[in-house]
Write a protein that holds these residues in place. Structure first.
Motif, PDB file in Angstrom:
ATOM      1  N   ALA A 235       0.822  -1.205   0.000  1.00  0.00           N
ATOM      2  CA  ALA A 235       0.000   0.000   0.000  1.00  0.00           C
ATOM      3  C   ALA A 235       0.857   1.256   0.000  1.00  0.00           C
ATOM      4  N   PHE A 236       1.847   1.347   0.903  1.00  0.00           N
ATOM      5  CA  PHE A 236       2.564   2.621   0.980  1.00  0.00           C
ATOM      6  C   PHE A 236       3.547   2.807  -0.172  1.00  0.00           C
ATOM      7  N   PHE A 237       3.986   1.734  -0.820  1.00  0.00           N
ATOM      8  CA  PHE A 237       4.809   1.929  -2.008  1.00  0.00           C
ATOM      9  C   PHE A 237       3.994   2.564  -3.141  1.00  0.00           C
ATOM     10  N   GLU A 238       2.767   2.133  -3.299  1.00  0.00           N
ATOM     11  CA  GLU A 238       1.921   2.707  -4.350  1.00  0.00           C
ATOM     12  C   GLU A 238       1.306   4.035  -3.920  1.00  0.00           C
ATOM     13  N   GLY A 239       1.295   4.299  -2.640  1.00  0.00           N
ATOM     14  CA  GLY A 239       0.561   5.429  -2.084  1.00  0.00           C
ATOM     15  C   GLY A 239      -0.701   4.876  -1.454  1.00  0.00           C
ATOM     16  N   THR A 240      -0.769   4.922  -0.123  1.00  0.00           N
ATOM     17  CA  THR A 240      -1.821   4.200   0.594  1.00  0.00           C
ATOM     18  C   THR A 240      -3.217   4.620   0.163  1.00  0.00           C
ATOM     19  N   ASP A 241      -3.454   5.904  -0.011  1.00  0.00           N
ATOM     20  CA  ASP A 241      -4.804   6.356  -0.373  1.00  0.00           C
ATOM     21  C   ASP A 241      -5.254   5.741  -1.694  1.00  0.00           C
TER      22      ASP A 241
END
Length: 216
Positions: free
Chosen positions: A113-119
């Motif tokens: 998630a945070f590699f892609e951008g969590t939102d």
């Protein structure tokens, strides 16, 4: 970049950690390369890195005790400790522990998630719940962290039992490395899944570490 130890238990030393203003990033070993690339590439010499073994992800119940022990060990030597873990299968227990310990941590359910951008990742979750994700680390360690722990090296007939409900393999590439892309494509073929590559860079990890860009 210099190769890192396979056990991912390392400390990146900068200046004297007793100096006021220093930051310790306490991280999952699966993020070691990425964190070192960010800190070195941006001149964040005031940030030190201590990693816990990435294999803890196979036993998420062990993550909170390991993090708590590490924080207690290093607390007196740093002004700030930042926890470079997401929830990572702890069911909210890691966030609760971080709050009790008085430290901040990455937001999000996991590194995908945070590699892609969590939102954005969370917004797409309903459309991609049948995707199997790999990061740079997991591409390098595919046999050690996926193939062998699932017993597929000994019982390849179990592949469809484990992965029959997945519709594709998504390789989230932190670096533009053709050799890793080739390994990821091979992993997809071994799992019998269509392949998709997404260049994510370091995503929210870079943003979070940049919050500490002002040194002592």
């Amino acid at each position: 970049m210099t190769d890192l130890p396979d056990d991912n238990t390392l400390t990146h030393k900068g200046l004297d950690p007793a100096q006021k203003g220093r930051v310790l990033v306490l991280a999952c070993g699966a993020l070691a390369r990425e964190i070192l690339a960010i800190t070195k590439g941006n001149g964040f010499d005031h940030i030190d890195l201590q990693c816990l073994p990435a294999i803890l992800h196979n036993h998420p119940e062990r993550i909170v005790p390991a993090v708590t022990k590490a924080v207690d060990q290093h607390r007196d030597h740093y002004d700030t400790i930042f926890l470079a873990y997401a929830d990572c299968g702890t069911g909210g227990q890691l966030q609760a522990a971080a709050e009790q310990l008085g430290i901040t941590m990455l937001a999000g359910p996991h590194c995908y998630a945070f590699f892609e951008g969590t939102d954005g990742f969370v917004a797409r979750a309903g459309e991609e719940f049948t995707a199997f994700y790999l990061t740079d680390f997991l591409v390098r360690q595919f046999d050690a962290f996926v193939w062998e722990p699932l017993g597929l090296d000994r019982h390849p007939q179990l592949r469809d039992t484990y992965f029959g409900h997945y519709e594709k393999l998504v390789y989230q590439a932190q670096t533009d490395d053709p050799s890793l892309t080739a390994l990821a494509m091979d992993a997809a073929a071994r799992l019998g899944l269509p392949f998709e590559r997404r260049f994510t860079g370091y995503g929210d990890l870079h943003t979070a570490l940049s919050e500490f860009r002002s040194g002592p």
